[in-house]
Design an enzyme around this catalytic site. Structure first.
Site, PDB file in Angstrom:
ATOM      1  N   GLU A 119      12.158 -10.449  -9.600  1.00 31.40           N
ATOM      2  CA  GLU A 119      13.559 -10.857  -9.740  1.00 31.40           C
ATOM      3  C   GLU A 119      14.288 -10.751  -8.413  1.00 31.40           C
ATOM      4  O   GLU A 119      15.049 -11.647  -8.010  1.00 31.40           O
ATOM      5  CB  GLU A 119      14.271  -9.963 -10.771  1.00 31.40           C
ATOM      6  CG  GLU A 119      13.681 -10.034 -12.161  1.00 31.40           C
ATOM      7  CD  GLU A 119      12.565  -9.025 -12.410  1.00 31.40           C
ATOM      8  OE1 GLU A 119      11.773  -8.744 -11.478  1.00 31.40           O
ATOM      9  OE2 GLU A 119      12.471  -8.535 -13.542  1.00 31.40           O
TER      10      GLU A 119
ATOM     11  N   ALA B 178       0.836  -1.202   0.000  1.00 29.22           N
ATOM     12  CA  ALA B 178       0.000   0.000   0.000  1.00 29.22           C
ATOM     13  C   ALA B 178       0.872   1.254   0.000  1.00 29.22           C
ATOM     14  O   ALA B 178       0.489   2.287  -0.544  1.00 29.22           O
ATOM     15  CB  ALA B 178      -0.935  -0.007   1.198  1.00 29.22           C
TER      16      ALA B 178
HETATM   17  N1  THU Z   1       7.980  -5.431 -11.625  1.00 28.58           N
HETATM   18  C1  THU Z   1       8.687  -6.577 -11.426  1.00 28.58           C
HETATM   19  O1  THU Z   1       8.347  -7.393 -10.561  1.00 28.58           O
HETATM   20  N2  THU Z   1       9.789  -6.788 -12.184  1.00 28.58           N
HETATM   21  C2  THU Z   1      10.205  -5.976 -13.194  1.00 28.58           C
HETATM   22  O2  THU Z   1      11.246  -6.212 -13.790  1.00 28.58           O
HETATM   23  C3  THU Z   1       9.405  -4.809 -13.563  1.00 28.58           C
HETATM   24  C4  THU Z   1       8.360  -4.422 -12.577  1.00 28.58           C
HETATM   25  C5  THU Z   1       6.782  -5.205 -10.827  1.00 28.58           C
HETATM   26  C6  THU Z   1       6.905  -4.140  -9.777  1.00 28.58           C
HETATM   27  C7  THU Z   1       5.457  -3.732  -9.599  1.00 28.58           C
HETATM   28  O3  THU Z   1       4.840  -4.598  -8.666  1.00 28.58           O
HETATM   29  C8  THU Z   1       4.831  -3.957 -10.959  1.00 28.58           C
HETATM   30  O4  THU Z   1       5.715  -4.811 -11.659  1.00 28.58           O
HETATM   31  C9  THU Z   1       4.597  -2.684 -11.755  1.00 28.58           C
HETATM   32  O5  THU Z   1       5.744  -1.925 -11.784  1.00 28.58           O
END
Ligand code: THU
Length: 139
Positions: free
Chosen positions: A56, A47
């Protein structure tokens, strides 16, 4: 099925349990340790948005917390939770830098996948050229 395809399938499994109620963008990762163990990760949102952890880094931190700090490859899949098909989802800059802490830039492979038949493979050096790493601090 080869190593890359197996990692992609596991990344898809991890994506299903992503906690992304705010962005609705679900990401999964499967990280192959040099010990042969595969560590899974999903994004975990909060939140308080900046407290979010990417898929990753979840996988890497989970592995490190289990004592594994050397890695061969990671597969990443991501997209809106309602998407009928996935687009490529490359790792964010923070995750690339976290990979740089533990992974050899020239040999660590980053598999960015839409599916088990459509994916791209990069080295960490491809995605993070001229990088700053632990050896700069004499680690
Ligand atoms: N996100 C990831 O988990 N990995 C990435 O490489 C790009 C972005 C997630 C973070 C957030 O929860 C959502 O994607 C939107 O940014």
């Amino acid at each position: 099925m080869g190593r890359n395809e197996e990692l992609i399938e596991l990344a898809m499994d991890a994506r299903r349990i992503a906690y992304a109620p705010y962005s609705k963008f679900k990401v999964g990762a499967a990280l192959l340790g040099s010990n042969g163990v595969i560590y899974m990760g999903c994004n975990v949102e909060n939140a308080s948005y900046p407290a979010t952890n990417c898929a990753e880094r979840t996988a890497i931190f989970s592995a490190v917390a289990e004592g594994q700090t050397e890695f061969e490859a990671i597969a990443i899949v991501g997209g809106n939770e309602d998407a009928s098909e996935l687009d490529f989802c490359a790792p964010c800059g923070i995750c690339r830098q976290v990979m740089r802490e533990f992974c050899d830039p020239d040999t660590f492979e980053i598999i960015v996948a839409k599916s088990t038949t459509e994916y791209k493979v990069f080295t960490l050096a491809d995605l993070l050229p001229e990088s700053f790493g632990p050896e700069k601090l004499d680690k």
